[in-house]
Design a protein around this motif. Structure first.
Motif, PDB file in Angstrom:
ATOM      1  N   ARG A 325       0.835  -1.200   0.000  1.00  0.00           N
ATOM      2  CA  ARG A 325       0.000   0.000   0.000  1.00  0.00           C
ATOM      3  C   ARG A 325       0.873   1.255   0.000  1.00  0.00           C
ATOM      4  O   ARG A 325       0.663   2.179  -0.779  1.00  0.00           O
ATOM      5  CB  ARG A 325      -0.901  -0.014   1.230  1.00  0.00           C
ATOM      6  CG  ARG A 325      -1.803   1.212   1.332  1.00  0.00           C
ATOM      7  CD  ARG A 325      -2.535   1.229   2.647  1.00  0.00           C
ATOM      8  NE  ARG A 325      -3.558   0.200   2.724  1.00  0.00           N
ATOM      9  CZ  ARG A 325      -3.836  -0.493   3.828  1.00  0.00           C
ATOM     10  NH1 ARG A 325      -3.151  -0.284   4.932  1.00  0.00           N
ATOM     11  NH2 ARG A 325      -4.802  -1.382   3.827  1.00  0.00           N
ATOM     12  N   LYS A 326       1.883   1.239   0.871  1.00  0.00           N
ATOM     13  CA  LYS A 326       2.761   2.399   0.998  1.00  0.00           C
ATOM     14  C   LYS A 326       3.446   2.689  -0.338  1.00  0.00           C
ATOM     15  O   LYS A 326       3.502   3.827  -0.801  1.00  0.00           O
ATOM     16  CB  LYS A 326       3.810   2.104   2.078  1.00  0.00           C
ATOM     17  CG  LYS A 326       4.606   3.311   2.511  1.00  0.00           C
ATOM     18  CD  LYS A 326       5.543   2.934   3.635  1.00  0.00           C
ATOM     19  CE  LYS A 326       6.646   3.971   3.755  1.00  0.00           C
ATOM     20  NZ  LYS A 326       7.751   3.498   4.599  1.00  0.00           N
ATOM     21  N   HIS A 327       3.926   1.627  -0.950  1.00  0.00           N
ATOM     22  CA  HIS A 327       4.629   1.756  -2.214  1.00  0.00           C
ATOM     23  C   HIS A 327       3.706   2.339  -3.292  1.00  0.00           C
ATOM     24  O   HIS A 327       4.066   3.274  -3.993  1.00  0.00           O
ATOM     25  CB  HIS A 327       5.146   0.384  -2.633  1.00  0.00           C
ATOM     26  CG  HIS A 327       5.988   0.425  -3.856  1.00  0.00           C
ATOM     27  ND1 HIS A 327       7.240   0.984  -3.857  1.00  0.00           N
ATOM     28  CD2 HIS A 327       5.750   0.008  -5.122  1.00  0.00           C
ATOM     29  CE1 HIS A 327       7.742   0.899  -5.076  1.00  0.00           C
ATOM     30  NE2 HIS A 327       6.861   0.312  -5.862  1.00  0.00           N
ATOM     31  N   ARG A 328       2.479   1.804  -3.386  1.00  0.00           N
ATOM     32  CA  ARG A 328       1.548   2.254  -4.416  1.00  0.00           C
ATOM     33  C   ARG A 328       1.119   3.697  -4.175  1.00  0.00           C
ATOM     34  O   ARG A 328       0.986   4.497  -5.100  1.00  0.00           O
ATOM     35  CB  ARG A 328       0.329   1.327  -4.457  1.00  0.00           C
ATOM     36  CG  ARG A 328      -0.752   1.669  -5.481  1.00  0.00           C
ATOM     37  CD  ARG A 328      -0.308   1.493  -6.923  1.00  0.00           C
ATOM     38  NE  ARG A 328       0.233   0.178  -7.207  1.00  0.00           N
ATOM     39  CZ  ARG A 328      -0.495  -0.877  -7.569  1.00  0.00           C
ATOM     40  NH1 ARG A 328      -1.793  -0.758  -7.703  1.00  0.00           N
ATOM     41  NH2 ARG A 328       0.077  -2.033  -7.804  1.00  0.00           N
ATOM     42  N   GLN A 329       0.908   4.032  -2.897  1.00  0.00           N
ATOM     43  CA  GLN A 329       0.360   5.360  -2.604  1.00  0.00           C
ATOM     44  C   GLN A 329       1.399   6.478  -2.704  1.00  0.00           C
ATOM     45  O   GLN A 329       1.053   7.652  -2.581  1.00  0.00           O
ATOM     46  CB  GLN A 329      -0.336   5.344  -1.238  1.00  0.00           C
ATOM     47  CG  GLN A 329      -1.607   4.490  -1.296  1.00  0.00           C
ATOM     48  CD  GLN A 329      -2.445   4.551  -0.043  1.00  0.00           C
ATOM     49  OE1 GLN A 329      -2.072   5.210   0.920  1.00  0.00           O
ATOM     50  NE2 GLN A 329      -3.578   3.872  -0.053  1.00  0.00           N
ATOM     51  N   LYS A 330       2.657   6.093  -2.976  1.00  0.00           N
ATOM     52  CA  LYS A 330       3.658   7.120  -3.280  1.00  0.00           C
ATOM     53  C   LYS A 330       3.259   7.866  -4.542  1.00  0.00           C
ATOM     54  O   LYS A 330       3.663   8.998  -4.767  1.00  0.00           O
ATOM     55  CB  LYS A 330       5.031   6.469  -3.507  1.00  0.00           C
ATOM     56  CG  LYS A 330       5.798   6.233  -2.222  1.00  0.00           C
ATOM     57  CD  LYS A 330       7.149   5.628  -2.524  1.00  0.00           C
ATOM     58  CE  LYS A 330       7.807   5.170  -1.238  1.00  0.00           C
ATOM     59  NZ  LYS A 330       8.812   4.129  -1.484  1.00  0.00           N
ATOM     60  N   GLN A 331       2.466   7.170  -5.384  1.00  0.00           N
ATOM     61  CA  GLN A 331       2.121   7.760  -6.681  1.00  0.00           C
ATOM     62  C   GLN A 331       0.851   8.604  -6.638  1.00  0.00           C
ATOM     63  O   GLN A 331       0.445   9.145  -7.656  1.00  0.00           O
ATOM     64  CB  GLN A 331       1.951   6.641  -7.719  1.00  0.00           C
ATOM     65  CG  GLN A 331       3.222   5.849  -7.956  1.00  0.00           C
ATOM     66  CD  GLN A 331       2.938   4.458  -8.485  1.00  0.00           C
ATOM     67  OE1 GLN A 331       1.931   4.219  -9.127  1.00  0.00           O
ATOM     68  NE2 GLN A 331       3.840   3.522  -8.213  1.00  0.00           N
ATOM     69  N   VAL A 332       0.163   8.676  -5.480  1.00  0.00           N
ATOM     70  CA  VAL A 332      -1.074   9.472  -5.450  1.00  0.00           C
ATOM     71  C   VAL A 332      -0.834  10.805  -4.738  1.00  0.00           C
ATOM     72  O   VAL A 332       0.149  10.970  -4.010  1.00  0.00           O
ATOM     73  CB  VAL A 332      -2.250   8.713  -4.774  1.00  0.00           C
ATOM     74  CG1 VAL A 332      -2.452   7.360  -5.402  1.00  0.00           C
ATOM     75  CG2 VAL A 332      -2.041   8.594  -3.284  1.00  0.00           C
ATOM     76  N   SER A 333      -1.757  11.740  -4.947  1.00  0.00           N
ATOM     77  CA  SER A 333      -1.580  13.077  -4.369  1.00  0.00           C
ATOM     78  C   SER A 333      -1.730  13.022  -2.851  1.00  0.00           C
ATOM     79  O   SER A 333      -2.346  12.107  -2.304  1.00  0.00           O
ATOM     80  CB  SER A 333      -2.624  14.030  -4.945  1.00  0.00           C
ATOM     81  OG  SER A 333      -3.895  13.703  -4.423  1.00  0.00           O
ATOM     82  N   GLU A 334      -1.205  14.033  -2.185  1.00  0.00           N
ATOM     83  CA  GLU A 334      -1.271  14.128  -0.725  1.00  0.00           C
ATOM     84  C   GLU A 334      -2.734  14.093  -0.253  1.00  0.00           C
ATOM     85  O   GLU A 334      -3.088  13.354   0.667  1.00  0.00           O
ATOM     86  CB  GLU A 334      -0.588  15.446  -0.300  1.00  0.00           C
ATOM     87  CG  GLU A 334      -0.613  15.743   1.185  1.00  0.00           C
ATOM     88  CD  GLU A 334       0.287  14.809   2.002  1.00  0.00           C
ATOM     89  OE1 GLU A 334       1.103  14.103   1.380  1.00  0.00           O
ATOM     90  OE2 GLU A 334       0.147  14.786   3.231  1.00  0.00           O
ATOM     91  N   ALA A 335      -3.589  14.862  -0.949  1.00  0.00           N
ATOM     92  CA  ALA A 335      -4.998  14.950  -0.560  1.00  0.00           C
ATOM     93  C   ALA A 335      -5.679  13.586  -0.679  1.00  0.00           C
ATOM     94  O   ALA A 335      -6.421  13.169   0.207  1.00  0.00           O
ATOM     95  CB  ALA A 335      -5.714  15.970  -1.439  1.00  0.00           C
TER      96      ALA A 335
END
Ligand SMILES: [Zn+2]
Length: 501
Positions: A325-335
């Motif tokens: 999850r952490k790895h994938r969510q590096k690619q999404v915006s902060e919001a």
């Protein structure tokens, strides 16, 4: 140069030059496949038995590492999760989504969704329904689901013979290079003309839009794509006891809704445990930006499920999910990341509660199934059929649930066939023939409403009343003439003799 030296070492350690050449050939084939389909992670795993067996040769494992392979001793189940999480990204391709939308009769479904919405509101207003309000997106999703199951995708157990259209039986598995992918192919042989028919088990969504058929894997994959193409936040849900389905996020109720495209079921997460009698273990959901263990939504017996979970430790599973999850969510915006975290906490809180099937009976349950079956006439119209035997002799009336036919024998020889269960009944109310394709079971069940089931036979009356059961799937707890789809034995047999008196 080093490359050649390493290969020379392996050659020395190989029993013969022929075997060495075979190993090299298999390796080159494997690498060619990877280069051709770089996004297919399944293809990267070495499955070739010759290469696998050769790993013990001195220098060979080192050589594989040298050219870029990784030796992974990680848990198979956890690797599978990683590969499925990578896999859902394929539904995000914008060209593919546009292509998918071309297949959906969007305007027709919108009109139907509006009608459904109006009818739903009317029933609530007039006090005929206690269901919660429905929003347009979910009404549309119901229509999409019904259309998908009944008009778009087709279930295949064994394909019809491509030569004569006859019945086929499974022969073997093979791998074939298709237009857009290399995939597993099941080969079937025709029972009449012996021609062979291939049934490719496509992973590629583009190929699925074309073939429009398969088993639950294909059904869920293609439905995930359609939902994503319509911008529903969608999960592909993997159940280790051999089923897959989807989940769609409902922004009104702030929760993930269970969606099973094979069954056209929405928000009935307990059907597997309570309806199908599954002993659940792990159910993991994958979306473009999140992965989650959602087992608890699908079970009312958390403790028993926990005891069955032996594929890895709880800690290993949690760490894997957190890391992915952490790895994938590096690619999404902060919001988005903040929003996803809030949503996750909310979901975890919802899943802490052990739900009972009855919880889904009244509380915001969304189901169009009864209405749909009525509309399509699947409930059947009984024909007030009377079995009238004027001639003397011995008669046997047999009903075969799997074939949905009556076979009437006179003096031991076949006499007449009546198709469909309702054509041989005098009177029947609120019952229907249910096929569970995944489970390969078929039976006569009662509708969700109270039931009377009559089989009237001149003066012989066979009467069965189906009632009772618990919760959401109570209708499924009373079954008549149950058998597997493979069986062709009769499930009901009435023998009688007509004589002079
Ligand atoms: Zn044939």
């Amino acid at each position: 140069m080093e490359d050649m030296a390493r290969l020379a070492v392996i050659e020395q350690n190989t029993p013969s030059v022929e075997i060495f050449n075979k190993i090299l050939h298999a390796l080159i084939q494997h690498i060619t496949n990877i280069l051709e389909f770089p996004h297919d992670f399944e293809l990267r795993k070495i499955k070739d038995s010759l290469i696998k067996d050769s790993l013990s040769l001195d220098g060979f494992a080192d050589y594989l590492k040298y050219i870029g392979f990784e030796l992974i001793t990680k848990n198979e189940f956890l690797l599978k999760l990683e590969s499925l999480f990578n896999d859902v990204l394929k539904y995000e391709d914008e060209d593919l989504q546009e292509f998918a939308r071309l297949h959906i009769p969007i305007v027709t479904l919108q009109i139907k969704a509006m009608e459904r919405l109006r009818e739903h509101q009317r029933l609530i207003k007039t006090g005929q329904s206690k269901e919660t309000d429905l929003n347009f997106d979910i009404a549309f999703l119901i229509e999409l689901l019904e259309w998908y199951k009944h008009s778009f995708f087709k279930w295949v157990d064994s394909p019809d013979c491509q030569n004569c259209g006859g019945r086929t039986t499974y022969k073997r598995n093979t791998t074939m290079k298709m237009e857009t992918e290399t995939c597993r192919v099941e080969v079937y042989i025709c029972e009449s003309c012996t021609a062979s028919t291939n049934f490719p088990r496509h992973n590629c969504p583009r190929a699925l839009l074309k073939s429009k058929r398969g088993r639950c894997g294909e059904w869920a994959a293609c439905f995930t794509l359609l939902c994503r193409s319509l911008n529903y936040d969608t999960r592909y849900v993997y159940d280790t006891t051999d089923h897959v389905w989807c989940e769609v996020f409902d922004y009104d109720s702030n929760r993930w809704l269970h969606v099973d495209p094979c069954e056209a079921k929405l928000d009935q997460p307990l059907i597997y445990e309570h309806g199908w009698g599954k002993k659940l273990e792990y159910i993991i959901a994958f979306s473009r930006d999140d992965i989650q263990d959602v087992t608890w939504r699908y079970s009312g017996h958390h403790k028993e499920v926990r005891q069955r979970r032996i594929l890895c430790s709880d800690l290993e599973l949690m760490e894997t999910i957190l890391l992915l999850r952490k790895h994938r969510q590096k690619q999404v915006s902060e919001a988005r990341r903040i929003y996803l975290t809030k949503r996750l906490v909310q979901e975890l809180a919802q899943m802490l509660v052990e739900r009972k099937p009855s919880d889904y009976d009244n509380e915001g349950r969304i189901s169009g199934s009864l209405q749909w079956r009525k509309q399509r006439g699947e409930l059947g119209e009984t024909k007030s059929h009377v079995f009238d035997f004027k001639e003397l002799g011995r008669y046997s009336i047999q009903y075969v649930t799997s074939k949905d036919e009556y076979r009437i024998y006179k003096n031991g020889g076949e006499y007449e066939i009546i198709n469909t269960w309702c054509d041989g009944t005098f009177e029947a109310k609120n019952v229907f023939r249910k096929e569970e394709k995944d489970w390969k079971m078929v039976y006569i069940a009662r509708e969700e409403t109270p039931t009377i089931f009559d089989r009237r036979f001149k003066t012989l009356i066979l009467k069965a009343e189906l009632s009772g059961g618990h919760g959401d799937v109570s209708w499924q707890h009373a079954q008549l003439f149950r058998q597997t789809l493979m069986d062709s034995e009769s499930t009901l047999c009435v023998e009688l003799t007509v004589n002079e008196n």
